[in-house]
Scaffold this motif. Structure first.
Motif, PDB file in Angstrom:
ATOM      1  N   ARG A   1       0.833  -1.221   0.000  1.00 55.58           N
ATOM      2  CA  ARG A   1       0.000   0.000   0.000  1.00 55.58           C
ATOM      3  C   ARG A   1       0.857   1.256   0.000  1.00 55.58           C
ATOM      4  NH1 ARG A   1      -4.224   0.870   4.498  1.00 55.58           N
ATOM      5  NH2 ARG A   1      -4.546   2.742   3.261  1.00 55.58           N
TER       6      ARG A   1
ATOM      7  N   ASN B   1       2.504   1.744  -3.322  1.00 55.47           N
ATOM      8  CA  ASN B   1       1.573   2.280  -4.320  1.00 55.47           C
ATOM      9  C   ASN B   1       1.258   3.752  -4.081  1.00 55.47           C
ATOM     10  OD1 ASN B   1       1.187   0.196  -6.184  1.00 55.47           O
ATOM     11  ND2 ASN B   1      -0.091  -0.928  -4.724  1.00 55.47           N
ATOM     12  N   ALA B   2       1.188   4.146  -2.820  1.00 56.55           N
ATOM     13  CA  ALA B   2       0.961   5.567  -2.524  1.00 56.55           C
ATOM     14  C   ALA B   2       2.139   6.400  -3.027  1.00 56.55           C
ATOM     15  CB  ALA B   2       0.753   5.759  -1.021  1.00 56.55           C
TER      16      ALA B   2
ATOM     17  N   LEU C   1       3.949  12.863   1.911  1.00 52.74           N
ATOM     18  CA  LEU C   1       3.022  11.812   2.323  1.00 52.74           C
ATOM     19  C   LEU C   1       2.944  11.835   3.847  1.00 52.74           C
ATOM     20  CD1 LEU C   1       1.328   9.312   1.404  1.00 52.74           C
ATOM     21  CD2 LEU C   1       3.402   7.952   1.740  1.00 52.74           C
TER      22      LEU C   1
ATOM     23  N   HIS D   1      -0.386  14.901   1.109  1.00 52.37           N
ATOM     24  CA  HIS D   1      -1.407  13.854   0.953  1.00 52.37           C
ATOM     25  C   HIS D   1      -1.460  12.982   2.195  1.00 52.37           C
ATOM     26  CE1 HIS D   1      -1.110  14.726  -3.382  1.00 52.37           C
ATOM     27  NE2 HIS D   1       0.192  14.757  -3.159  1.00 52.37           N
TER      28      HIS D   1
ATOM     29  N   PHE E   1      -1.917   9.534   3.868  1.00 50.26           N
ATOM     30  CA  PHE E   1      -1.754   8.159   3.386  1.00 50.26           C
ATOM     31  C   PHE E   1      -3.118   7.489   3.226  1.00 50.26           C
ATOM     32  CE2 PHE E   1      -1.265   3.609   4.598  1.00 50.26           C
ATOM     33  CZ  PHE E   1      -0.698   3.199   3.402  1.00 50.26           C
TER      34      PHE E   1
ATOM     35  N   PHE F   1      -5.166   7.381  -0.103  1.00 52.60           N
ATOM     36  CA  PHE F   1      -4.818   6.614  -1.304  1.00 52.60           C
ATOM     37  C   PHE F   1      -5.605   5.312  -1.331  1.00 52.60           C
ATOM     38  CE2 PHE F   1      -1.196   9.426  -1.006  1.00 52.60           C
ATOM     39  CZ  PHE F   1      -1.002   9.777  -2.335  1.00 52.60           C
TER      40      PHE F   1
ATOM     41  N   SER G   1      -6.529   1.588  -1.499  1.00 53.39           N
ATOM     42  CA  SER G   1      -5.696   0.453  -1.095  1.00 53.39           C
ATOM     43  C   SER G   1      -5.651  -0.549  -2.240  1.00 53.39           C
ATOM     44  CB  SER G   1      -6.218  -0.189   0.189  1.00 53.39           C
ATOM     45  OG  SER G   1      -7.579  -0.443   0.065  1.00 53.39           O
TER      46      SER G   1
END
Ligand code: 6R9
Length: 642
Positions: A116, A119-120, A214, A231, A233, A236, A238
């Motif tokens: 995760r 990907n964020a 982040l 942003h 976390f 984002f 999942s």
């Protein structure tokens, strides 16, 4: 001469017996390539297994290991354990307050979370080779983010959460990092650490700008978010899929800033394959790691110890690593021992400064706890005085736990000199014997090799896999700092004694680096911070012996014409250094003086300043070469001892 404490008898599971140490060490120095290629295949999973061992030269400096191998360290620390250890706990989180909820993640959960985060990061635009600055409290998200960066081939640069916005800004700029990862706040001893606010302050400074920040929600404290840049976390989507990037063994893994004798902190660069192997091998042998062991390293991930022994070493070995956000003395001085009992910690690794501070509070905080889970105890960061060693061994370990006093550095990636729990007898105060593949060399100031029982400057000859490869963006500085004093050798900056049994005793830094509570501090950094103050003309900073911290910071300051030293200015300057660098750099003593002792060529004679700070006037040495010899008496008169 020095007393020896016998090692415990080796259990049948021991990873290394005395005979095995001798045989493996011999092999490792006779045939380093063969030895490490074998270890590399045994301890790591590769996409393409390496056939090349070391390709190295110290003049000019060019270091490579396993250069035709490819791997991913996150795959090695997480994915490959899913089939065999999916339900085993990988990370345990123990919060600052014993009343707050903790957390633990199995390898399966770790995999999901790392994916995760990866990907964020990708969604924010992070790509292979990008630098990502982490500014985190000691929570699992710190380790997760390091692994997530490694997963996608980004280079992490972790900045200790105790550093100031100024120091953070400098480290963001130095590696041209376009991304920052932080938490809203951290917690230490019930106090909040304003991490996000510090990031905002750093990013508001001239010349600092990033594409994305982040933010992890940790305390839920009030913070500001900048539209388009910051942003959460949690916002984002999942997504559980994120392939591991196939990395060359020599692709950069991380940058870590550390203090040296001169100038600003150096961005020490480690690469993937050699570092992974060094973390894996040293963790396995030094702590005699056995499957199922709970390992706790109390270091912050902002230091190299946290990199290698909170995150990478334990996880590559499919171990369980405990992450503790708090401090040793909150809510009371038994907190460490409570954490050990609560989680049944088997292997515990901490710093002499913590041991000394806890020892001072008396035995009752320890004896009122059980601690029977402990099996091996470790120390790192600075020389441990035999008295603290004894206390650790006798009161904490009840004489049942071997102590490993591990000498190493940010630049070495992992342990270099240490006894192994069941292979070596211990000598309180000595780090012991070289690890596999490590060939220490003691030289005099002219670089002549010293043989046998002797004392000198500690160098390492042959390269080892965990060795730093360069200073990020400044290879000349790398050569200059470590390989130019004694050409053809890696010079550690430490002084060292070797005894008749071949045990090594680190005597401390021989350069202008001081060690405050196990944290490396360049005297030059504190000096630059001081001279930034408008009233300061010149400053010289030295270390002096400090009961708890190992060394304290003593500053000599001359003021601009027309300025007077006062109690207010004294406090103001201490605050100023704190603000410029961070609380760990706060001067212990500050002495206003009308001049600094200099040679006629203008070189500050630090030897004299050190002696005065140490209150050791009998051995000031030759002061006749000073431009103004009478200054020495005035300096002694003005010595600070508040
Ligand atoms: C791992 C770490 C490195 C410096 C090193 C030395 C001192 C570390 C030590 C020790 C005596 C030990 N040091 N471990 N001195 N005995 N067991 O601490 O890295 O922050 O780079 O500091 O710390 O002086 O040169 P780092």
């Amino acid at each position: 001469m020095s007393d020896t404490v016998q090692r415990p008898a080796a259990p049948s599971t021991a990873n290394c017996t005395p005979e095995q140490y001798d045989a493996l060490y011999e092999r490792s120095v006779q045939d380093p390539d063969g030895f490490w290629l074998e270890q590399a295949k045994e301890r790591l999973d590769w996409y393409t297994a390496p056939t090349k061992g070391a390709e190295w030269s110290y003049d000019p400096v060019d270091i490579k290991w396993f250069s035709d191998g490819t791997l991913n360290i996150c795959y090695n620390a997480v994915d490959r354990h899913l089939d065999t250890h999916g339900d085993q706990i990988a990370l345990i989180f123990e919060p600052d307050s014993p009343d707050a909820p903790g957390r633990s993640l199995t390898y399966r959960q770790l995999h999901k979370e790392v994916t995760r985060v990866a990907n964020a990061l990708k969604a924010m635009g992070v790509r292979k080779g990008d630098r990502v600055t982490l500014y985190m409290p000691m929570i699992v998200e710190g380790a997760l983010t390091m692994l997530a960066c490694a997963r996608i081939g980004a280079i992490h640069s972790v900045v200790f959460g105790g550093f100031s916005p100024e120091a953070l800004a400098g480290r963001i700029m130095a590696c041209e990092s376009r991304f920052v990862v932080c938490a809203d706040q951290g917690l230490r001893g019930s106090k909040t650490v304003p991490l996000k606010a510090n990031v905002d302050a750093a990013l508001a400074m001239q010349g600092v700008s990033v594409d994305g920040v982040l933010v992890f929600d940790h305390t839920g404290g009030e913070i500001e978010m900048v539209d388009g840049r910051d942003h959460w976390f949690a916002d984002f989507a999942s997504d559980d899929e994120c392939p591991c990037e196939e990395m060359n063994a020599e692709d950069p893994l991380f940058i870590l800033y550390t203090s040296g004798s001169t100038g600003t902190p150096k961005g020490v660069l480690h690469t993937t394959g050699g570092y992974a192997l060094w973390a894996a091998t040293t963790f396995h042998y030094t702590f005699d790691y056995q499957p199922g062991d709970i390992f706790w390293c109390s270091a912050d991930i902002g230091w190299v110890t946290g990199h290698t022994y909170v995150t990478y070493g334990p996880l590559i070995n499919a171990g369980t690593s405990l992450i503790f956000e708090g401090v040793p003395n909150y809510p009371d001085h038994g907190r460490f021992w409570d954490v050990i009992d609560k989680h049944k910690v088997n292997l515990f690794y901490t710093a002499p400064t913590a041991i000394r501070a806890l020892m001072r509070e008396g035995d009752s905080f320890v004896t009122s706890r059980n601690l029977s889970s402990l099996r091996v105890l470790g120390t790192v960061g600075e020389p441990i005085n035999p008295e603290a060693w004894r206390w650790y061994y006798e009161v904490v370990g009840k004489k049942n736990c071997p102590i490993v006093d591990t000498w190493w550095q940010t630049e070495t990636g992992g342990h270099m000199i240490t006894t192994l729990p069941y292979a070596h007898d211990m000598k309180p105060g000595s780090a012991g014997k070289p690890f596999f593949g490590i060939q220490p060399l003691l030289v005099d100031n002219d670089g002549n090799t010293l043989e046998g029982a002797t004392e000198g400057n500690l160098c390492i000859t042959h390269s080892w896999p965990g060795q730093a490869r360069t200073v990020y963006g400044d290879h000349d500085r790398f050569e200059q700092a470590y390989f130019s004093t004694y050409p053809g050798r890696y010079f550690t900056g430490d002084g060292c004694r070797r005894d008749e049994d071949g045990y090594y005793w680190i005597t401390g830094r021989v350069d202008d680096v001081i060690n405050v509570s196990g944290h490396r501090m360049g005297t030059a950094e504190v000096e630059s911070a001081l001279v930034l103050h408008p009233k300061v003309a010149e400053a010289a900073v030295v270390g002096y012996p400090h009961d708890i911290k190992g060394q304290g910071i003593y500053c000599y300051v001359t003021l601009n014409a027309g300025e007077e030293g006062s109690d207010e200015l004294y406090s103001e300057l201490r605050q100023h250094v704190r603000k410029e660098i961070g609380p760990i750099a706060t001067p212990d003593h500050l002495q206003f003086t009308d001049g600094l002792p200099k040679t006629r060529s203008g070189k500050i004679m630090r030897r004299i300043l050190r002696k005065i700070a140490e209150n050791d006037y009998g051995s000031l040495g030759d002061t006749s070469t000073l431009a103004d010899p009478s200054l020495v008496d005035r300096l002694i008169e003005g010595r600070q001892n508040r």
